[in-house]
Structure formats: C-alpha cells, structure tokens
Design a protein around this motif. Structure first.
Motif, PDB file in Angstrom:
ATOM      1  N   LEU A 131      24.000  53.903  29.829  1.00  0.00           N
ATOM      2  CA  LEU A 131      23.779  54.008  28.384  1.00  0.00           C
ATOM      3  C   LEU A 131      22.377  53.537  28.010  1.00  0.00           C
ATOM      4  N   ASP A 132      21.923  52.441  28.654  1.00  0.00           N
ATOM      5  CA  ASP A 132      20.570  51.948  28.395  1.00  0.00           C
ATOM      6  C   ASP A 132      19.540  53.035  28.676  1.00  0.00           C
ATOM      7  N   LYS A 133      19.730  53.743  29.782  1.00  0.00           N
ATOM      8  CA  LYS A 133      18.778  54.803  30.154  1.00  0.00           C
ATOM      9  C   LYS A 133      18.799  55.934  29.129  1.00  0.00           C
ATOM     10  N   SER A 134      20.008  56.256  28.658  1.00  0.00           N
ATOM     11  CA  SER A 134      20.110  57.390  27.733  1.00  0.00           C
ATOM     12  C   SER A 134      19.453  57.093  26.385  1.00  0.00           C
ATOM     13  N   VAL A 135      19.465  55.823  25.965  1.00  0.00           N
ATOM     14  CA  VAL A 135      18.847  55.469  24.682  1.00  0.00           C
ATOM     15  C   VAL A 135      17.436  54.899  24.867  1.00  0.00           C
TER      16      VAL A 135
END
Length: 242
Positions: A220-224
């Motif tokens: 999720l961190d990577k996606s945002v």
C-alpha cells in the motif's frame, strides 16, 4: 406473582369471523422458574379449520373429532390463569380469541381474570427496532434450540417463549438467570431490557499473519508513494518516536 407463558392455536386469524381456539397451552412460572405445572388442551371448534391455518399448526378437524368443546374446559382454563400475569407473544391475537370464547359463555374477559398481560412481541420491537421479532427470529438471536419445532404447536411454542422471555428480562434484578424447573431463582418483572453479553473471544495473530500484514502495508505504501492511512492508525503521531 404467578406468571403463565401462554399460547393458542386457532381455526383462522379473526375471531370476529367466527374462528375458534383449538389448542391452549400454558406453563406456570414462579420466581423466574418453570414450576412443572402446565395446562394443555385440545378443543373441537364446531366449525371447519382454514387450510392455511392447518398448514401452520398441523391440527386437523379429524384429530379434534373426539376432543371437548371450549365450554367443557372453560372452567379449568379460567382456574389456571386466574390472577396470573400472562406472557404471550403477540398478545392481542391470543387475548382476542380468548375473550371471544369467554364472551360466548358470559364469562369475565381476560383483563378481569388476570393481573396483567405482557406482550413479548411488543417488548422485542422496543428492544430490537427494525429487526425480525418472530418467535423463530428471537430463538435464533438468543441461540435457543428450536430443532423440535416442526409445527407451531402451542405447547412447544410456550417452552420456547419461556426461554425467550427470560433472556429478554435477564438482569432486571440480577445478572444471573436460571432456566429450569423448581423453586428459587431471581425475581423480575416485565419492564426494561438489560442483557448480559457473552465475553468476546480475542484471537491473537500468528507470526505468519503479522508478516503477511506488514507485506500488504508495504504494498500500500508503494501504491500511494508514501505512508498509507493504516500506518497512521497503527502508529498515531503521539506514539511515534520523536
């Protein structure tokens, strides 16, 4: 005060159309304990039974062929309910039929013979607005076994309703509740709703589950392209190291 858990089965839905009681059941309760005393009667209605009603309760006119008429058992029924509080699910239905039968015989109405009438359907609607509050639904809600209830017979419905009523009124005078036969138990009226909830079971995650959770948060961190919202929930600013 004596309480009578009460139910009837009938030939149809409306006593004003000449429908009659064909089964009566009452279980006596004292101090929140079923005493073991009960009254169970079948009655010949002196008329036909609506097919829809028979499909519900399973009682046929042939079965009632040798049963007494209501007038033959009225005195026994009146003696049983005298001065008691009646506990009934959808009380206007049963009381309406009983009053129609009593009126035919010139007997006092239910309200004159009994101390009071408590409608558990009205209680349930107040406690669980917008929910299904049939006897079946309440049994499911309180995890009461109704596996023996094939038809809506009056006696089995009384047994189920006694457990539903005790669940709905538990905690009025004590958080303890005993269901069974005999003397003793805590006293209680028919007002208020305080439920003793079962303690929640807390299951701790395994090491593998925690690792999988962290991997998902990393994705999720990577996606945002930063820190996802869940990170701030798990580690609010006040708890983050300075």
């Amino acid at each position: 005060m004596r309480q009578i858990i009460l139910d009837t089965e009938t030939t149809g839905l409306d006593p004003n159309q000449g429908h009659r009681i064909i089964e009566f059941a009452g279980l006596e309760m004292v101090n929140r304990k079923l005493t073991g005393r009960y009254l169970h009667l079948y009655m010949h209605p002196e008329r036909d039974i609506d097919p829809d009603a028979e499909r519900v309760h399973g009682i046929s006119l042939d079965f009632l062929a040798d049963k007494p008429k209501f007038r033959d058992v009225a005195a026994e029924l009146c003696d049983f309910i005298a001065d008691a509080e009646l506990i009934i699910h959808n009380a206007p239905f049963d009381v309406g039929f009983m009053n129609a039968e009593f009126n035919r015989l010139g007997l006092p109405l239910v309200e004159k013979q009994c101390a009071q009438v408590t409608d558990t359907l009205a209680m349930a609607r107040d406690a669980f607005p917008g929910k299904r509050n049939s006897l079946d639904a309440l049994c499911d809600r309180f995890e009461i076994d109704r596996s023996n209830r094939t038809f809506h017979g009056a006696l089995i419905d009384c047994e189920l309703l006694s457990e539903v009523y005790l669940w709905m009124t538990r905690g009025q005078d004590s958080l303890m509740m005993d269901i069974g036969y005999g003397e003793g138990g805590e006293g209680g009226g028919a007002q208020g709703f305080k439920f003793e909830r079962k303690p929640l079971t807390v299951l701790a995650p395994s090491a593998d589950e925690l690792a999988a959770h962290q991997e998902y948060l990393d994705s999720l961190d990577k996606s945002v392209k930063g820190s996802c919202l869940w990170r701030s929930i798990e580690n609010p600013p006040s708890e983050q190291p300075a």
